[in-house]
Write an enzyme that holds these catalytic residues in place. Structure first.
Site, PDB file in Angstrom:
ATOM      1  N   CYS A 297       0.858  -1.183   0.000  1.00  0.00           N
ATOM      2  CA  CYS A 297       0.000   0.000   0.000  1.00  0.00           C
ATOM      3  C   CYS A 297       0.893   1.231   0.000  1.00  0.00           C
ATOM      4  CB  CYS A 297      -0.858   0.005   1.249  1.00  0.00           C
ATOM      5  SG  CYS A 297      -1.793  -1.513   1.450  1.00  0.00           S
TER       6      CYS A 297
ATOM      7  N   ARG B  18       1.285   1.880  -5.959  1.00  0.00           N
ATOM      8  CA  ARG B  18       1.523   0.850  -4.945  1.00  0.00           C
ATOM      9  C   ARG B  18       0.279   0.006  -4.670  1.00  0.00           C
ATOM     10  NH1 ARG B  18       6.344   2.113  -2.343  1.00  0.00           N
ATOM     11  NH2 ARG B  18       5.820   0.684  -0.669  1.00  0.00           N
TER      12      ARG B  18
ATOM     13  N   TRP C 180      -3.572  -1.888  -1.419  1.00  0.00           N
ATOM     14  CA  TRP C 180      -3.519  -3.135  -2.186  1.00  0.00           C
ATOM     15  C   TRP C 180      -3.964  -4.200  -1.189  1.00  0.00           C
ATOM     16  CZ3 TRP C 180      -1.194  -7.990  -2.288  1.00  0.00           C
ATOM     17  CH2 TRP C 180      -1.239  -8.653  -3.518  1.00  0.00           C
TER      18      TRP C 180
ATOM     19  N   ASN D 256       1.039   0.308   5.966  1.00  0.00           N
ATOM     20  CA  ASN D 256       1.518  -0.474   4.826  1.00  0.00           C
ATOM     21  C   ASN D 256       2.319  -1.637   5.408  1.00  0.00           C
ATOM     22  OD1 ASN D 256       2.762  -1.462   2.508  1.00  0.00           O
ATOM     23  ND2 ASN D 256       4.358   0.111   2.542  1.00  0.00           N
ATOM     24  N   GLY D 257       1.851  -2.855   5.195  1.00  0.00           N
ATOM     25  CA  GLY D 257       2.544  -4.019   5.747  1.00  0.00           C
ATOM     26  C   GLY D 257       1.508  -5.028   6.236  1.00  0.00           C
TER      27      GLY D 257
ATOM     28  N   GLU E 254      10.349 -11.094 -20.730  1.00  0.00           N
ATOM     29  CA  GLU E 254      10.057  -9.736 -20.268  1.00  0.00           C
ATOM     30  C   GLU E 254       9.044  -9.055 -21.199  1.00  0.00           C
ATOM     31  OE1 GLU E 254      10.181  -8.030 -17.766  1.00  0.00           O
ATOM     32  OE2 GLU E 254      10.042  -5.956 -18.426  1.00  0.00           O
TER      33      GLU E 254
ATOM     34  N   LYS F 262       5.179  -7.847 -20.119  1.00  0.00           N
ATOM     35  CA  LYS F 262       4.573  -6.521 -20.298  1.00  0.00           C
ATOM     36  C   LYS F 262       3.160  -6.652 -20.854  1.00  0.00           C
ATOM     37  CE  LYS F 262       7.003  -5.272 -18.388  1.00  0.00           C
ATOM     38  NZ  LYS F 262       7.576  -4.889 -17.200  1.00  0.00           N
TER      39      LYS F 262
ATOM     40  N   GLU G 293       0.866  -8.032 -18.234  1.00  0.00           N
ATOM     41  CA  GLU G 293       0.565  -7.089 -17.151  1.00  0.00           C
ATOM     42  C   GLU G 293      -0.410  -5.994 -17.582  1.00  0.00           C
ATOM     43  OE1 GLU G 293       4.397  -6.414 -14.333  1.00  0.00           O
ATOM     44  OE2 GLU G 293       4.722  -5.931 -16.424  1.00  0.00           O
TER      45      GLU G 293
ATOM     46  N   HIS H 224       8.083 -29.132 -27.530  1.00  0.00           N
ATOM     47  CA  HIS H 224       7.796 -30.181 -26.544  1.00  0.00           C
ATOM     48  C   HIS H 224       6.554 -29.813 -25.741  1.00  0.00           C
ATOM     49  CE1 HIS H 224      11.672 -32.048 -27.369  1.00  0.00           C
ATOM     50  NE2 HIS H 224      12.222 -30.840 -27.290  1.00  0.00           N
TER      51      HIS H 224
ATOM     52  N   LYS I  22       3.297  -2.160  -7.594  1.00  0.00           N
ATOM     53  CA  LYS I  22       4.674  -2.016  -8.073  1.00  0.00           C
ATOM     54  C   LYS I  22       5.685  -2.540  -7.062  1.00  0.00           C
ATOM     55  CE  LYS I  22       7.611   1.077 -10.610  1.00  0.00           C
ATOM     56  NZ  LYS I  22       7.665   0.146 -11.762  1.00  0.00           N
TER      57      LYS I  22
END
Ligand code: G6P
Length: 613
Positions: free
Chosen positions: A2, A29, A76, A102-103, A482, A486, A489, A505, A608
């Site tokens: 958060c 966040r 979040w 936050n935590g 990567e 993107k 996401e 395979h 993030k």
């Protein structure tokens, strides 16, 4: 994960507007809910609700608060659904204490049961709500607010960045941290801010203090005092001057931070190229004398490490194993040796799994930790033997872009120092690699100038597809993963980023007519074999989209769409293609998100900075 923000002032400034703008700059966040509380004339004024900040602001006018002190939160969700009642701030039974957090308070269930037995009434399902109730109890025992918070934190297990208001202390915000980041910004004599990250107050002040684990700060207008919560004693801290430019945390003329940050890559890379050779040399020397080398990270940082391991071992002549940070302990627990080195990559420097991995390795075998991060003073810097800070500037878009490029560039610079020390290549050869690495900003600039329409047309061509393969061999597997990440996401497409050789395979079983397959194909030693893989997929009707260099012919002929990166097709440039190829893939993801009306800056369910396991 958060974000928290606080402001206290003696100036005639609109406190709600400052709090709203501050918390908006932390929205990357988490954006499940938002809340702000101010205190004025003996009352707490709270507005909060589920939803993104702009949506809630429309309903509740989040810029309108009385008073000169406020704290704010963007969430979040971890404990409790993203609803209004679970939104922060949380208060106690008598509504005179407000807390944003936050935590995670890991033992909250036990604490909550005990509090309920003692008559406390809870409103939310969150872990955070135990904190104001516990403080209330401690204050009933006669302790002041500061001592009560210290006592409460002795019984709370877990991680926290906390900002707390109490009606009995109308001219202060108390903040405290353990494992979750907290920074203090100050305009001396006028206004003090607290935030989970520097960009939140960057347009307001550049003077900053970084709170360390188990430290508390009492913020007053334009002043701040620091305490160690284990001893309760006052401590002195030095302020730091932030060098990031003021507009770095703003969108400028761009529609989204993601687009701005993609375009900032040439500048970010040029800045990172200025990091002193000595810093690179320190890393190089340690790697040269190490027996076992691991490289680790999460998300994009992990994919940067997949590229980095190739680049470094090219000159080091030793195998480097890339391990996802959350797997590192479990995979190495029986075999980690003393003379090992871990290279840890983390944009934020706060990813909990990365931090835990390096702390474990240090404790177990005292291995050397070399970290590359974008954030000065972040947690990772405290647990590392040596740190290089990339110079990407603040990255606000949830999907990492410019920080990936700067991480790989830094690994490239380290690899060149290794080459110079090891002297296996002649000088001229090393200079050629150096020239290629230093050309990366120009190559990206040239690509960005000339290819936007091609990318947009590609997006249109692919509009009906929601499943893709991203395939490559060797060093380019990291680029494929990567680039695919993107698209996953920000554009909500399903991607499998895979080795082109292994794709036969299993994954190939999914291919039907027009199934899109993206090939990353710089002309390195894997190129001829990759042609075979392209043909296998083409033969089954796949739509081939290839990312190649300017002079490419063979894969171009086999492709339905070709995107050309303006760089020479030689081994020097191939080695650094994880830097030069990635902007094209980032743009593909960005414009796909735009095409499908998705906000690329706020992908669903993501944050993030991931500070939970
Ligand atoms: C989250 C972010 C990613 C990031 C990853 C690792 O998942 O959404 O963009 O790559 O964390 O973060 P770090 O700060 O350690 O690089």
């Amino acid at each position: 994960m958060c974000g928290i923000f606080g402001v206290i002032t003696n100036q005639e400034i609109p406190i709600g507007k400052i709090a709203l703008e501050g918390i908006k700059r932390l929205e990357y966040r988490g954006y499940d809910s938002v809340g702000i509380v101010s205190q004025h004339e003996g009352k707490l004024f709270i507005k909060k609700d589920a939803g993104k900040i702009d949506e809630v602001h429309k309903k509740l006018k989040l810029d309108d608060f009385p008073g000169k002190v406020a704290i704010a939160h963007t969430r979040w969700a971890t404990h409790g659904a993203p609803t209004k009642v679970n939104s922060h701030p949380h208060t106690n039974c008598t509504n005179n204490i407000a807390v944003v957090h936050n935590g995670i308070i890991e033992n909250f269930m036990t604490l909550k049961k005990e509090l309920i037995r003692n008559g406390h009434k809870f409103r939310s399902d969150t872990d955070t709500e135990v904190i104001p109730h516990l403080i209330e109890d401690k204050m009933k025992e006669g302790l002041d607010l500061k001592e009560s918070i210290i006592e409460v934190l002795k019984i709370c297990k877990g991680s926290y960045g906390l900002a707390i208001l109490h009606l009995d202390l109308p001219d202060a915000i108390i903040v405290v941290r353990k494992e979750s980041p907290l920074v203090i910004g100050i305009e001396p004599g006028k206004t003090t801010y607290c935030a989970s990250d520097i960009p939140a107050f960057l347009p307001l002040t550049r003077i900053c203090y970084i709170l360390e684990d188990c430290e508390m700060a009492i913020l007053r207008a334009g002043e701040v005092d620091f305490f160690n919560i284990n001893t309760s004693e006052k401590i002195e801290k030095k302020s730091q001057q932030i060098e990031w430019s003021i507009d770095a945390a703003e969108k400028g003329g761009y529609k989204h931070f993601m687009l701005k940050e993609i375009y900032e890559q040439p500048t970010a890379l040029r800045q990172t190229l200025k990091i002193s050779e000595d810093e690179m040399k320190t890393f190089a020397q340690i790697l040269l004398s190490a027996e076992n080398i691991y490289i680790t990270g999460a998300g994009t940082s992990l994919f940067a490490s997949l590229a980095g391991k190739f680049i470094i071992s090219r000159f080091l002549g030793k195998f480097i194993q890339a391990i996802e940070c959350s797997e590192l302990k479990i995979q190495l627990k029986d075999c980690l040796k003393e003379n090992s080195v871990i290279i840890a990559l983390s944009q934020s420097g706060e990813t909990i799994d990365t931090i835990e991995a390096i702390r474990w390795a240090k404790k177990t075998q005292n291995v050397k930790i070399l970290s590359i991060t974008n954030i000065v003073g972040s947690s990772i810097t405290r647990y590392s033997d040596h740190v290089i800070i990339t110079r990407a500037g603040p990255e606000i878009g949830v999907a990492a872009t410019k920080t990936y490029a700067c991480q790989v560039l830094t690994l490239g610079l380290i690899s060149l120092e290794i080459a110079k020390l090891r002297k296996q290549e002649n000088e001229e050869e090393i200079q050629q690699y150096e020239k290629a690495l230093k050309s990366t900003p120009q190559i990206i600039e040239a690509f960005l100038e000339n290819n936007i329409n091609l990318i947009k047309n590609t997006v249109k061509n692919l509009e009906k597809h929601s499943n893709y393969f991203f395939l490559a061999r060797g060093i380019s597997i990291g680029i494929a993963k990567e680039g695919g990440l993107k698209l996953k996401e920000v554009a909500c497409r399903f991607i499998e980023g895979y080795s082109a050789a292994s794709a036969k395979h299993g994954p190939i079983a999914l291919v039907r007519k027009n199934f899109p397959i993206v090939f990353i194909a710089p002309p390195d030693e894997t190129y001829e074999r990759l042609i075979g893989n392209v043909m296998e997929f083409k033969a089954r009707g796949g739509k081939i989209i290839s990312f190649v260099v300017e002079s490419d012919k063979k894969i171009t002929e086999l492709s339905d769409i070709t995107i050309r990166i303006p760089q020479p097709g030689n081994k020097y440039f191939n080695l650094f293609s994880p830097i030069t190829f990635i902007p094209a893939l980032q743009l593909l993801a960005y414009y796909t998100a735009i095409f499908h009306n998705l906000n690329p800056d706020k992908p669903m369910n993501l944050s993030k900075t991931v500070t939970v396991h």
